[in-house]
Design an enzyme around this catalytic site. Structure first.
Site, mmCIF file in Angstrom:
data_model
loop_
_atom_site.group_PDB
_atom_site.id
_atom_site.type_symbol
_atom_site.label_atom_id
_atom_site.label_comp_id
_atom_site.label_asym_id
_atom_site.label_seq_id
_atom_site.Cartn_x
_atom_site.Cartn_y
_atom_site.Cartn_z
ATOM 1 C CD GLU A 106 -3.051 -0.512 -0.025
ATOM 2 O OE1 GLU A 106 -3.416 0.664 -0.119
ATOM 3 O OE2 GLU A 106 -3.400 -1.395 -0.828
ATOM 4 C CB CYS A 113 -13.610 4.002 -12.591
ATOM 5 S SG CYS A 113 -14.512 5.546 -12.415
ATOM 6 C CB CYS A 133 -22.408 5.413 -12.722
ATOM 7 S SG CYS A 133 -21.118 6.651 -12.648
HETATM 8 S S1 SF4 Z 1 -19.888 3.878 -14.912
HETATM 9 FE FE1 SF4 Z 1 -19.267 5.337 -13.350
HETATM 10 S S2 SF4 Z 1 -18.070 4.152 -11.904
HETATM 11 FE FE2 SF4 Z 1 -18.203 2.948 -13.783
HETATM 12 S S3 SF4 Z 1 -16.382 3.502 -14.995
HETATM 13 FE FE3 SF4 Z 1 -18.030 4.854 -15.633
HETATM 14 S S4 SF4 Z 1 -17.765 6.663 -14.348
HETATM 15 FE FE4 SF4 Z 1 -16.630 5.029 -13.366
#
Ligand code: SF4
Length: 362
Positions: free
Chosen positions: A51, A206, A222
């Protein structure tokens, strides 16, 4: 538990009771990375070192360092017994050396205070040098398999987008809102996999500039995707508002085309570099030439203001081009002033604005 967001309402996910754990885990089972060196022989020590190394550093860079580190210091006791020089040497090339110093200090404290066993408590871990709440959460969830939220850079990005959290996460209220979401979503079961999955999701799908929303397990709910602007989240760090200082710079040429430069004092900005004579905004340039520089000059033109930015202020420079009606080989205070020949430049250090403005002159 429903979460009230800062916009005054429940987030969509909370209001509809959306639970992301199952989807994230399902994605992880099918697509998540499971062969990274720190995902084997899991222990608090190995999770902790990975980490810390992964902070501000990419996985592929970290892997060889992690492997060398584990070969050299397989346990926290081995690390505690090492000299700081030896640890720093092993860290060479990984950057941010305070991480290595903190790692070494924390290893000694774990041995002194906890007999070489990492505590399974966020507060106790967070007291160790270099361990913040998120690193503590990773150690507890991955190594001890107890529920504890994490919020590293990748998870921050996923949650800020999923919930459309406005603002820069470094602002306390924004960071707190993201922690609330991180806590809300952390499951009781399979918490180690969930933690790895969220970090992986942020690192591989993401991503900062081109999120792969089409194949993301969270794309149904999302909010950033719904708005059509995932890259807008998380909010950028607001630019520092710097004060502005101003001055006039006198670009004085003689009839041979030489330009007068003045040497800066050995301390302060542009220390010991050469720069155009400078005077305060609003002061009379011709009078300054006559009284201070002993030159009869005439004004040729005003150039557009030029901004030079230091770390702590902007410096707006008003360049004035002036001409003296003779070759001005005679130098006032030798060593402090110089008639700079653009065709045969003297080997002197020039301040950045001089380089820029001389370029324009040429
Ligand atoms: S849907 Fe939302 S959480 Fe998923 S990759 Fe796209 S922006 Fe990121």
């Amino acid at each position: 538990m429903a979460t009230i967001n800062r916009k005054g309402g429940e987030s969509v996910a909370a209001r509809r009771g959306i639970e992301i754990g199952a989807r994230v885990l399902d994605w992880f089972d099918r697509h998540g990375r499971k062969d990274l060196p720190w995902q084997h022989d899991i222990s608090p020590y190995r999770v902790w070192v990975s980490e810390i190394m992964l902070q501000q550093t990419q996985v592929k860079t970290v892997i060889p360092y992690f492997e060398r580190f584990m070969q050299t210091y397989p346990t926290v006791r081995d690390l505690a017994a090492a000299s700081e020089d030896a640890v720093l040497h092993l860290w060479t090339g990984l950057g941010y050396y305070s991480r290595a110093r903190n790692l070494h200090r924390a290893a000694r404290l774990v041995c002194e205070r906890y007999d070489g066993v990492f505590p399974d408590d966020v507060d106790a871990l967070s007291e160790l040098p270099g361990i913040g709440r998120s690193t503590a959460g990773a150690i507890i969830s991955i190594a001890y398999r107890k529920p504890a939220p994490i919020l590293d850079g990748n998870v921050k990005r996923v949650l800020a987008r999923f919930h459309a959290v406005e603002g820069y996460p470094g602002v306390t209220a924004v960071g707190q809102e993201l922690w609330d979401y991180a806590e809300q979503h952390t499951p009781e079961q399979r918490v180690a996999d969930y933690t790895q999955a969220m970090m992986d999701l942020g690192a591989t799908l993401c991503t900062r500039s081109k999120p792969a929303c089409g194949i993301c397990p969270l794309n149904d709910d999302c909010l950033a995707l719904r708005e059509g602007s995932p890259a807008r989240y998380p909010g950028k760090k607001p630019p520092k508002v710097l004060p502005v200082k101003t001055a006039q710079m006198l670009i004085i040429r003689d009839t041979d085309g030489h330009v007068l430069l003045e040497k800066r004092p050995p301390t302060g900005i542009w220390a010991s570099l050469w720069i155009f004579p400078q005077l305060e905004t609003g002061a009379d340039a011709l009078m300054h030439c006559r009284d201070r520089l002993h030159l009869d000059a005439e004004l040729v033109e005003h150039w557009q203001d030029y901004r030079h930015t230091f770390s702590h202020y902007h410096f707006d420079i008003a360049p004035l081009v002036l001409r003296v009606a003779r070759p001005a080989a005679q130098v006032m205070e030798a060593g402090r002033f110089l008639w700079y020949n653009l065709d045969e430049p003297a080997a002197v250090g020039l301040a950045a604005p001089v380089l820029k403005l001389l370029g324009k002159l040429a």
